[in-house]
Design a protein around this motif. Structure first.
Motif, PDB file in Angstrom:
ATOM      1  N   GLU A  63      29.734  53.464  52.593  1.00  0.00           N
ATOM      2  CA  GLU A  63      28.315  52.794  52.504  1.00  0.00           C
ATOM      3  C   GLU A  63      27.421  53.566  53.578  1.00  0.00           C
ATOM      4  O   GLU A  63      26.393  54.220  53.425  1.00  0.00           O
ATOM      5  CB  GLU A  63      27.897  51.484  52.549  1.00  0.00           C
ATOM      6  N   TRP A 100      26.721  53.027  62.302  1.00  0.00           N
ATOM      7  CA  TRP A 100      25.692  54.175  62.438  1.00  0.00           C
ATOM      8  C   TRP A 100      24.684  53.754  63.613  1.00  0.00           C
ATOM      9  O   TRP A 100      23.990  52.919  63.595  1.00  0.00           O
ATOM     10  CB  TRP A 100      24.784  54.378  61.186  1.00  0.00           C
ATOM     11  N   GLN A 146      27.266  57.413  53.603  1.00  0.00           N
ATOM     12  CA  GLN A 146      26.365  57.960  52.522  1.00  0.00           C
ATOM     13  C   GLN A 146      24.915  57.874  53.099  1.00  0.00           C
ATOM     14  O   GLN A 146      24.214  58.786  53.016  1.00  0.00           O
ATOM     15  CB  GLN A 146      26.234  56.892  51.343  1.00  0.00           C
ATOM     16  N   ALA A 147      24.641  56.644  53.489  1.00  0.00           N
ATOM     17  CA  ALA A 147      23.128  56.629  54.090  1.00  0.00           C
ATOM     18  C   ALA A 147      22.991  57.487  55.353  1.00  0.00           C
ATOM     19  O   ALA A 147      21.868  58.183  55.236  1.00  0.00           O
ATOM     20  CB  ALA A 147      23.243  55.013  54.779  1.00  0.00           C
ATOM     21  N   TYR A 148      24.027  57.822  56.145  1.00  0.00           N
ATOM     22  CA  TYR A 148      23.662  58.806  57.137  1.00  0.00           C
ATOM     23  C   TYR A 148      23.482  59.878  56.532  1.00  0.00           C
ATOM     24  O   TYR A 148      22.622  60.752  57.130  1.00  0.00           O
ATOM     25  CB  TYR A 148      24.854  58.519  58.103  1.00  0.00           C
ATOM     26  N   LYS A 149      24.308  60.304  55.723  1.00  0.00           N
ATOM     27  CA  LYS A 149      24.066  61.546  55.075  1.00  0.00           C
ATOM     28  C   LYS A 149      22.710  61.898  54.473  1.00  0.00           C
ATOM     29  O   LYS A 149      22.264  62.964  54.586  1.00  0.00           O
ATOM     30  CB  LYS A 149      25.147  61.833  53.768  1.00  0.00           C
ATOM     31  N   GLU A 150      22.320  60.898  53.762  1.00  0.00           N
ATOM     32  CA  GLU A 150      20.957  61.041  53.245  1.00  0.00           C
ATOM     33  C   GLU A 150      19.739  61.049  54.185  1.00  0.00           C
ATOM     34  O   GLU A 150      19.084  61.749  54.082  1.00  0.00           O
ATOM     35  CB  GLU A 150      20.738  59.804  52.108  1.00  0.00           C
ATOM     36  N   PHE A 151      20.125  60.353  55.404  1.00  0.00           N
ATOM     37  CA  PHE A 151      19.120  60.417  56.605  1.00  0.00           C
ATOM     38  C   PHE A 151      19.207  61.908  56.949  1.00  0.00           C
ATOM     39  O   PHE A 151      18.032  62.553  57.270  1.00  0.00           O
ATOM     40  CB  PHE A 151      19.641  59.307  57.542  1.00  0.00           C
ATOM     41  N   GLU A 171      34.147  59.141  55.890  1.00  0.00           N
ATOM     42  CA  GLU A 171      34.555  58.815  54.554  1.00  0.00           C
ATOM     43  C   GLU A 171      36.333  58.699  54.432  1.00  0.00           C
ATOM     44  O   GLU A 171      36.741  57.962  53.921  1.00  0.00           O
ATOM     45  CB  GLU A 171      33.855  59.540  53.766  1.00  0.00           C
ATOM     46  N   SER A 197      20.052  64.832  55.785  1.00  0.00           N
ATOM     47  CA  SER A 197      19.469  65.890  54.888  1.00  0.00           C
ATOM     48  C   SER A 197      18.033  65.664  54.596  1.00  0.00           C
ATOM     49  O   SER A 197      17.469  66.557  54.233  1.00  0.00           O
ATOM     50  CB  SER A 197      20.293  65.540  53.396  1.00  0.00           C
ATOM     51  N   GLY A 198      17.436  64.312  54.704  1.00  0.00           N
ATOM     52  CA  GLY A 198      16.080  64.087  54.651  1.00  0.00           C
ATOM     53  C   GLY A 198      15.169  64.655  55.720  1.00  0.00           C
ATOM     54  O   GLY A 198      14.227  64.874  55.513  1.00  0.00           O
TER      55      GLY A 198
END
Lengths: 274, 250
Positions: free
Chosen positions: B238, B224, B241-246, B216, B248-249
């Protein structure tokens, strides 16, 4: 789905070798620094330091002259000198090939981490030994004068013979360096092979004692005419046999190109194999 | 205009695949090669699968992914340390890789001597090194230690000298593999500042990292990588963000 072939594999052999030479030239500073590092680091920490470069051949000379004039008396006139003029170029050849064999494997960590033309590593071995050989001439020439060997005009042929020998040294060093990555045993077998080669080359003995029947086999050895040429100019005060050296040069030029191309072909997977 | 845009790609990767042979027992000896000729048990491992990437001139692109996702392999292929199994890689301009700091340093040589050695391994001529020597010495903050053998250096000093050389070699394209965590905080800040300087000068940078924050902060674009394939590529924010969500999920 269809995939375009990798661009790098599309080059013809000749283009590849041209490309290699260009890359080596671009990295000449690295080559220079590696040679300087090798020459300076070898004796770092020893009391005499760089002077060992001269002491080594000097001590070798003293040992040989004592052994062959007092212990084992040989018929050949001035045998210590007869041997010395051939042994120094032999050592240049043999040491380069032996050290060159491990040059890629030993620098594995560098190869895995940084791009540079891999040819630089075996080349730096050859160049280091070439310089050591040249420095040993500072011992050889005074020794020849002391032992009253006549120095003649034939000595000016020295650079030509040296270049011819270097062509052979470079080719073989490239080949063993790359082969050793895939067959690690080579490095160990090579010590014995080089010793056998040493005895099959007229270094210890004159070429004249080779029996007629074996002459053909011995004539296949590319080191023989080189050693003979050195002996002619340094010891016998004669010009070398130019016709023999001429044919040898043509053959060696072809060998240099073949070994460079082989090295270029197989160096691509070196970083994975080490 | 379209033509100009096309020309401005400094790194182009098309249909890139990379396969490694994983040996059950690695045999490199002649004896074993002869005995097991063609019968050696190997497993194929595709480290990179169908990667397509075009890096525009002057942009910073981040390669993000977990360990073993193929980011470093991709970086090594771009820097010509490894060769692709299939596909094409085109690079325009001079390229320098920061995979290892202080490559080829000789412990008995002084810092100054090692600058020459290290920079020449990175492909620089004597003249180019001389021009940058003072800047490198200043950047490394070694003071009088520069004329001491590097075996007396602390690991931090060693890294600092290595980094100083690497960022001063002035390439058109700079590849960085997770080496930004060198030295103390102050030095890290300085390294980041140096990278931002290089961005301003219009250098193209390819950065490998597993920290979405770095993507970022520093990158324009990002890829990714997941198990050798490009899972998502596009604007840095973008993708990060998607990687972070992945993660943490997961």
């Amino acid at each position: 789905m269809q995939y375009a072939p990798t661009k790098v594999t599309n080059y013809l052999g000749a283009v590849l070798v041209g490309q290699q030479l260009k890359e080596i030239y671009l990295y000449r500073e690295m080559l220079k620094n590696l040679v300087a590092k090798e020459l300076r680091a070898r004796y770092k920490g020893s009391v005499l330091g760089f002077f060992w470069t001269f002491f080594n051949p000097l001590l070798m000379l003293i040992v040989y002259s004592v052994v062959f004039s007092f212990v084992m008396r040989v018929q050949t006139e001035n045998y210590a000198m007869f041997l010395f003029v051939a042994l120094l170029p032999w050592n240049y050849f043999a040491t380069s090939v032996l050290q060159g064999a491990s040059s890629l494997v030993q620098n594995g960590s560098l190869i895995k981490k940084i791009y540079f033309p891999r040819e630089i590593l075996p080349l730096s071995v050859v160049l280091t030994n070439l310089i050591n050989y040249l420095l040993s001439l500072f011992i050889l020439i005074p020794a020849l004068l002391i032992f009253k060997v006549d120095l003649t005009l034939a000595l000016i042929a020295f650079p030509a013979i040296l270049i011819i020998e270097t062509l052979l040294v470079i080719s073989l060093t490239f080949l063993v360096a790359i082969a050793n990555v895939y067959f690690r045993d080579l490095e160990h077998i090579l010590g014995v092979l080089m010793m056998a080669w040493f005895f099959l080359t007229p270094v210890l003995y004159p070429i004249t004692i080779i029996p007629q029947k074996a002459k053909f086999i011995f004539s296949l050895n590319p080191v023989t005419p080189i050693i003979e040429a050195y002996r002619n100019i340094f010891y016998a005060g004669k010009w070398p046999q130019w016709d023999v050296l001429g044919y040898l040069t043509l053959g060696l030029l072809a060998l240099v190109i073949i070994s460079l191309a082989a090295f270029g072909r197989f160096q691509k997977t070196v970083a994975e194999e080490i | 205009m379209a033509h100009e845009f096309f020309n401005a790609k400094v790194v182009e990767i098309k249909d890139l695949w990379k396969k490694f042979q994983i040996y059950q027992d690695k045999t490199n000896s002649l004896k074993e090669k002869l005995i097991f000729w063609g019968r050696q048990r190997t497993e194929e491992f595709w480290a990179l699968k169908n990667i397509n990437l075009a890096v525009p001139k002057g942009k910073t692109i981040g390669l993000i992914g977990r360990n073993g996702s193929g980011k470093s392999t991709l970086l090594k292929i771009i820097s010509r340390i490894l060769y692709p199994t299939q596909g094409e890689v085109k690079v325009k301009g001079r390229l320098s890789t920061l995979l290892e700091l202080g490559a080829g340093f000789h412990p008995d040589f002084t810092g100054r001597e090692n600058i020459y050695l290290n920079a020449s391994i990175l492909g620089f001529t004597k003249k180019e090194i001389k021009e940058r020597l003072n800047e490198i010495i200043e950047f490394a903050e070694l003071g009088d230690f520069i004329d001491n053998p590097v075996r007396n250096y602390s690991s931090g000093m060693y890294m600092r000298l290595g980094f100083a050389v690497a960022v001063h070699v002035d390439p058109d394209i700079l590849l960085i593999d997770e080496v930004l965590s060198v030295g103390d905080l102050a030095f890290q800040e300085k390294c980041l500042a140096r990278i931002q300087d290089m961005q301003k000068q219009g250098k193209t940078i390819i950065l490998v990292t597993h920290a979405p924050k770095q993507v970022e902060d520093l990158c324009d674009l990002a890829v990714w990588l997941d198990q050798g394939g490009a899972r998502l590529q596009g604007p840095a924010r973008e993708v990060a963000q998607a990687y972070k969500e992945f993660i943490s999920g997961a």
